[in-house]
Scaffold this motif. Structure first.
Motif, mmCIF file in Angstrom:
data_model
loop_
_atom_site.group_PDB
_atom_site.id
_atom_site.type_symbol
_atom_site.label_atom_id
_atom_site.label_comp_id
_atom_site.label_asym_id
_atom_site.label_seq_id
_atom_site.Cartn_x
_atom_site.Cartn_y
_atom_site.Cartn_z
ATOM 1 N N LEU A 197 37.926 -36.172 -8.718
ATOM 2 C CA LEU A 197 38.824 -36.118 -9.939
ATOM 3 C C LEU A 197 37.832 -35.210 -10.904
ATOM 4 O O LEU A 197 36.895 -35.477 -11.570
ATOM 5 C CB LEU A 197 38.629 -37.535 -10.571
ATOM 6 N N THR A 198 38.458 -33.952 -11.174
ATOM 7 C CA THR A 198 37.958 -33.034 -12.180
ATOM 8 C C THR A 198 38.363 -33.460 -13.539
ATOM 9 O O THR A 198 39.305 -34.182 -13.815
ATOM 10 C CB THR A 198 38.322 -31.695 -11.836
ATOM 11 N N GLU A 199 37.279 -32.811 -14.491
ATOM 12 C CA GLU A 199 37.849 -33.091 -15.832
ATOM 13 C C GLU A 199 39.312 -32.367 -16.386
ATOM 14 O O GLU A 199 40.010 -33.185 -16.937
ATOM 15 C CB GLU A 199 36.595 -32.351 -16.705
ATOM 16 N N GLU A 200 39.562 -31.481 -15.637
ATOM 17 C CA GLU A 200 40.897 -30.780 -15.946
ATOM 18 C C GLU A 200 41.866 -31.544 -15.368
ATOM 19 O O GLU A 200 43.104 -31.809 -15.857
ATOM 20 C CB GLU A 200 40.951 -29.452 -15.431
ATOM 21 N N TYR A 201 41.950 -32.312 -14.304
ATOM 22 C CA TYR A 201 42.726 -33.074 -13.617
ATOM 23 C C TYR A 201 42.924 -34.165 -14.709
ATOM 24 O O TYR A 201 44.281 -34.756 -14.911
ATOM 25 C CB TYR A 201 42.448 -33.436 -12.049
ATOM 26 N N ILE A 202 41.956 -34.984 -14.912
ATOM 27 C CA ILE A 202 42.103 -36.280 -15.903
ATOM 28 C C ILE A 202 42.687 -35.602 -17.229
ATOM 29 O O ILE A 202 43.709 -36.508 -17.741
ATOM 30 C CB ILE A 202 40.679 -36.968 -16.337
ATOM 31 N N ILE A 225 54.363 -42.320 -14.700
ATOM 32 C CA ILE A 225 54.581 -41.223 -15.678
ATOM 33 C C ILE A 225 53.891 -39.895 -14.992
ATOM 34 O O ILE A 225 54.454 -39.076 -15.315
ATOM 35 C CB ILE A 225 54.063 -41.529 -17.211
ATOM 36 N N CYS A 226 52.665 -40.165 -14.649
ATOM 37 C CA CYS A 226 51.649 -39.237 -14.209
ATOM 38 C C CYS A 226 51.892 -38.524 -12.691
ATOM 39 O O CYS A 226 51.424 -37.774 -12.094
ATOM 40 C CB CYS A 226 50.313 -39.299 -14.554
ATOM 41 N N ARG A 227 52.740 -39.606 -12.034
ATOM 42 C CA ARG A 227 52.841 -39.366 -10.505
ATOM 43 C C ARG A 227 51.384 -39.219 -9.695
ATOM 44 O O ARG A 227 51.054 -38.392 -8.983
ATOM 45 C CB ARG A 227 53.603 -38.158 -10.294
#
Length: 67
Positions: free
Chosen positions: A3-8, A33-35
């Motif tokens: 779980l990268t910062e960009e992903y979150i 919502i986020c799938r």
């Protein structure tokens, strides 16, 4: 999956834009919502809470903070 910062950040932005601001929600709502999966949704909720974007509204429900 890492779980990268960009992903979150992407999940948080997606949820904030798509979520109904007046209603409470739980983990399954974030998932839809986020799938994303359950663990990713839990981590996203924890990050939103840590950043002050949401508040606890019940045992397992949350509400977006008004901004």
């Amino acid at each position: 999956m890492v779980l990268t910062e960009e992903y979150i950040e992407r999940n948080i932005k997606t949820f904030i834009v798509e979520a109904d601001k007046s209603k409470t929600f739980g983990c399954s709502h974030v998932q839809r919502i986020c799938r994303i999966g359950y663990n990713q949704a839990q981590y996203t909720i924890a990050e939103m809470h840590k950043r002050g974007l949401i508040k606890v509204d019940g045992d397992y429900t949350f509400k977006l903070c008004s901004r």
